[in-house]
Write a protein that holds these residues in place. Structure first.
Motif, PDB file in Angstrom:
ATOM      1  N   ASP A 144     -87.725 -45.101 -13.033  1.00 36.63           N
ATOM      2  CA  ASP A 144     -88.995 -44.581 -12.534  1.00 36.63           C
ATOM      3  C   ASP A 144     -89.108 -43.096 -12.845  1.00 36.63           C
ATOM      4  O   ASP A 144     -88.159 -42.325 -12.664  1.00 36.63           O
ATOM      5  CB  ASP A 144     -89.104 -44.808 -11.021  1.00 36.63           C
ATOM      6  CG  ASP A 144     -89.193 -46.285 -10.689  1.00 36.63           C
ATOM      7  OD1 ASP A 144     -89.617 -47.059 -11.554  1.00 36.63           O
ATOM      8  OD2 ASP A 144     -88.832 -46.667  -9.554  1.00 36.63           O
ATOM      9  N   ARG A 145     -90.288 -42.687 -13.298  1.00 41.71           N
ATOM     10  CA  ARG A 145     -90.514 -41.305 -13.714  1.00 41.71           C
ATOM     11  C   ARG A 145     -91.170 -40.516 -12.584  1.00 41.71           C
ATOM     12  O   ARG A 145     -92.210 -40.918 -12.048  1.00 41.71           O
ATOM     13  CB  ARG A 145     -91.398 -41.285 -14.950  1.00 41.71           C
ATOM     14  CG  ARG A 145     -91.613 -39.904 -15.549  1.00 41.71           C
ATOM     15  CD  ARG A 145     -92.443 -40.012 -16.802  1.00 41.71           C
ATOM     16  NE  ARG A 145     -91.805 -40.889 -17.784  1.00 41.71           N
ATOM     17  CZ  ARG A 145     -92.391 -41.306 -18.897  1.00 41.71           C
ATOM     18  NH1 ARG A 145     -93.636 -40.942 -19.161  1.00 41.71           N
ATOM     19  NH2 ARG A 145     -91.749 -42.104 -19.737  1.00 41.71           N
ATOM     20  N   LEU A 146     -90.571 -39.390 -12.221  1.00 41.41           N
ATOM     21  CA  LEU A 146     -91.103 -38.547 -11.165  1.00 41.41           C
ATOM     22  C   LEU A 146     -92.306 -37.771 -11.685  1.00 41.41           C
ATOM     23  O   LEU A 146     -92.218 -37.041 -12.673  1.00 41.41           O
ATOM     24  CB  LEU A 146     -90.027 -37.577 -10.665  1.00 41.41           C
ATOM     25  CG  LEU A 146     -90.455 -36.582  -9.582  1.00 41.41           C
ATOM     26  CD1 LEU A 146     -90.848 -37.322  -8.307  1.00 41.41           C
ATOM     27  CD2 LEU A 146     -89.342 -35.568  -9.303  1.00 41.41           C
ATOM     28  N   LEU A 147     -93.455 -37.908 -11.011  1.00 48.98           N
ATOM     29  CA  LEU A 147     -94.668 -37.199 -11.390  1.00 48.98           C
ATOM     30  C   LEU A 147     -94.888 -35.956 -10.542  1.00 48.98           C
ATOM     31  O   LEU A 147     -95.215 -34.895 -11.071  1.00 48.98           O
ATOM     32  CB  LEU A 147     -95.886 -38.128 -11.269  1.00 48.98           C
ATOM     33  CG  LEU A 147     -95.878 -39.399 -12.139  1.00 48.98           C
ATOM     34  CD1 LEU A 147     -97.141 -40.210 -11.890  1.00 48.98           C
ATOM     35  CD2 LEU A 147     -95.729 -39.065 -13.605  1.00 48.98           C
ATOM     36  N   LEU A 148     -94.745 -36.077  -9.229  1.00 45.47           N
ATOM     37  CA  LEU A 148     -94.964 -34.962  -8.317  1.00 45.47           C
ATOM     38  C   LEU A 148     -93.912 -34.977  -7.210  1.00 45.47           C
ATOM     39  O   LEU A 148     -93.398 -36.039  -6.836  1.00 45.47           O
ATOM     40  CB  LEU A 148     -96.361 -35.035  -7.688  1.00 45.47           C
ATOM     41  CG  LEU A 148     -97.565 -34.892  -8.624  1.00 45.47           C
ATOM     42  CD1 LEU A 148     -98.850 -35.202  -7.876  1.00 45.47           C
ATOM     43  CD2 LEU A 148     -97.619 -33.495  -9.233  1.00 45.47           C
TER      44      LEU A 148
ATOM     45  N   ALA B 250     -91.409 -35.516  -0.244  1.00 43.13           N
ATOM     46  CA  ALA B 250     -92.255 -36.639  -0.648  1.00 43.13           C
ATOM     47  C   ALA B 250     -92.338 -36.647  -2.166  1.00 43.13           C
ATOM     48  O   ALA B 250     -92.345 -35.594  -2.813  1.00 43.13           O
ATOM     49  CB  ALA B 250     -93.658 -36.521  -0.037  1.00 43.13           C
ATOM     50  N   PHE B 251     -92.414 -37.846  -2.739  1.00 44.78           N
ATOM     51  CA  PHE B 251     -92.380 -37.988  -4.193  1.00 44.78           C
ATOM     52  C   PHE B 251     -93.468 -38.966  -4.654  1.00 44.78           C
ATOM     53  O   PHE B 251     -93.747 -39.964  -3.986  1.00 44.78           O
ATOM     54  CB  PHE B 251     -91.015 -38.521  -4.657  1.00 44.78           C
ATOM     55  CG  PHE B 251     -89.838 -37.810  -4.063  1.00 44.78           C
ATOM     56  CD1 PHE B 251     -89.312 -36.686  -4.670  1.00 44.78           C
ATOM     57  CD2 PHE B 251     -89.261 -38.273  -2.880  1.00 44.78           C
ATOM     58  CE1 PHE B 251     -88.220 -36.028  -4.129  1.00 44.78           C
ATOM     59  CE2 PHE B 251     -88.169 -37.621  -2.336  1.00 44.78           C
ATOM     60  CZ  PHE B 251     -87.647 -36.495  -2.955  1.00 44.78           C
ATOM     61  N   LEU B 252     -94.050 -38.674  -5.807  1.00 48.21           N
ATOM     62  CA  LEU B 252     -94.964 -39.592  -6.472  1.00 48.21           C
ATOM     63  C   LEU B 252     -94.298 -40.038  -7.766  1.00 48.21           C
ATOM     64  O   LEU B 252     -93.958 -39.209  -8.623  1.00 48.21           O
ATOM     65  CB  LEU B 252     -96.301 -38.917  -6.777  1.00 48.21           C
ATOM     66  CG  LEU B 252     -97.302 -39.759  -7.569  1.00 48.21           C
ATOM     67  CD1 LEU B 252     -97.770 -40.968  -6.760  1.00 48.21           C
ATOM     68  CD2 LEU B 252     -98.511 -38.925  -8.005  1.00 48.21           C
TER      69      LEU B 252
ATOM     70  N   ASN C  21     -92.901 -42.153  -2.253  1.00 51.44           N
ATOM     71  CA  ASN C  21     -91.639 -42.335  -1.531  1.00 51.44           C
ATOM     72  C   ASN C  21     -91.304 -41.041  -0.795  1.00 51.44           C
ATOM     73  O   ASN C  21     -91.741 -39.949  -1.198  1.00 51.44           O
ATOM     74  CB  ASN C  21     -90.518 -42.698  -2.501  1.00 51.44           C
ATOM     75  CG  ASN C  21     -89.251 -43.128  -1.777  1.00 51.44           C
ATOM     76  OD1 ASN C  21     -89.291 -43.434  -0.591  1.00 51.44           O
ATOM     77  ND2 ASN C  21     -88.134 -43.134  -2.486  1.00 51.44           N
ATOM     78  N   VAL C  22     -90.543 -41.145   0.296  1.00 48.28           N
ATOM     79  CA  VAL C  22     -90.119 -39.978   1.072  1.00 48.28           C
ATOM     80  C   VAL C  22     -88.628 -40.086   1.350  1.00 48.28           C
ATOM     81  O   VAL C  22     -88.015 -41.137   1.171  1.00 48.28           O
ATOM     82  CB  VAL C  22     -90.895 -39.869   2.401  1.00 48.28           C
ATOM     83  CG1 VAL C  22     -92.370 -39.612   2.138  1.00 48.28           C
ATOM     84  CG2 VAL C  22     -90.717 -41.127   3.245  1.00 48.28           C
TER      85      VAL C  22
END
Length: 258
Positions: free
Chosen positions: A197-201, A186-188, A236-237
């Motif tokens: 888009d920048r990946l935060l978590l 899973a992604f934030l 997103n997953v």
């Protein structure tokens, strides 16, 4: 018979002893001007000095009065013998309590000013609107959960209209089977229209071999981020068809920190 005229008497010289010379007069006028200017400057400087001394004396008197007032309170609390010419202890204590009450009231008023800015928060639950894979998880509002106008929701993405420090939290529940070998992630993301888009978590879970039809797992994402006005975030997953949308299992939370 013509008489001879007497000899002409020479004219007497005009005496100049009663008037000063021009040089002496100029020197006298210059001396007077210098004296007047010096006296004026001296008066101005003396006034400034006197004003400064008065301010300093007034401050010292105020400090002295404050000290006497506090000293009087101390004596009243200890029931010591006090000068009868001063105010009685009851009035002193009442004045002191009034000062404390005013100070507390002003502090409370300042705290209320700081609290006037309302807290903003949003809590969304997962929404399954298609059995096909989606690139962004979809959400819907919960009837008992908060949702402020500061947030704008569209297409699974949350947009903030006020810059600030935000805590973002999401939980994704999903179902795995023995046939699934790849980890579920899973992604934030922070959505940047003009950039990638920048990946935060990021969170991941590797399924274990099992014969169960559906082995439930969950991934937690949470962190504090400084967001600007207009920033958008989404979750997103790797496989949205595996997400479990049961109530309380998959949700998206966001609130501002003060």
């Amino acid at each position: 018979m013509n008489e001879p005229y007497p000899p002409t008497t020479p004219a007497r010289p005009i005496s100049t002893s009663g008037a000063g010379s021009p040089v002496s007069m100029k020197m006298f006028m210059g001396f007077c001007a210098v004296f007047i200017i010096a006296q004026f400057l001296g008066t101005v400087l003396f006034c400034l000095y006197l004003n400064m001394r008065l301010d300093k004396t007034e401050g010292e008197i105020t400090l002295h009065e404050d000290y006497l007032f506090l000293r009087r309170i101390q004596k009243c609390r200890k029931s010591e013998h006090t000068d009868p010419t001063l105010l009685d202890c009851k009035e002193i204590i009442n004045r002191f309590q009034d000062l404390i009450g005013k100070g507390v009231e002003e502090s409370h008023h300042e705290m209320q000013k700081d609290d006037r800015r309302p807290s903003i928060a949003i809590h969304l639950k997962g929404l399954q609107n298609s059995s096909k894979p989606v690139s962004v998880l979809q959400w819907q509002r919960m009837s008992y959960a908060p949702m402020n106008d500061v947030f704008a929701y569209h297409g699974g993405k949350l947009k903030v209209s006020r810059a600030g420090l935000y805590y973002i939290y999401s939980q994704v529940s999903f179902c795995t089977t023995s046939a699934q070998q790849a980890p579920f992630s899973a992604f934030l993301y922070l959505n940047l229209p003009s950039e990638t888009d920048r990946l935060l978590l990021k969170g991941l879970d590797t399924p274990s071999p099992t014969e169960a039809f559906c082995d439930l797992h969950s991934i937690h994402l949470g962190g504090v981020f400084e967001l600007r006005q207009g920033d958008t975030v989404f979750v997103n997953v790797t496989d949205s068809t595996k997400v479990n949308y049961a109530l309380g299992g998959t949700y998206f939370v966001m609130f501002e920190l003060h």
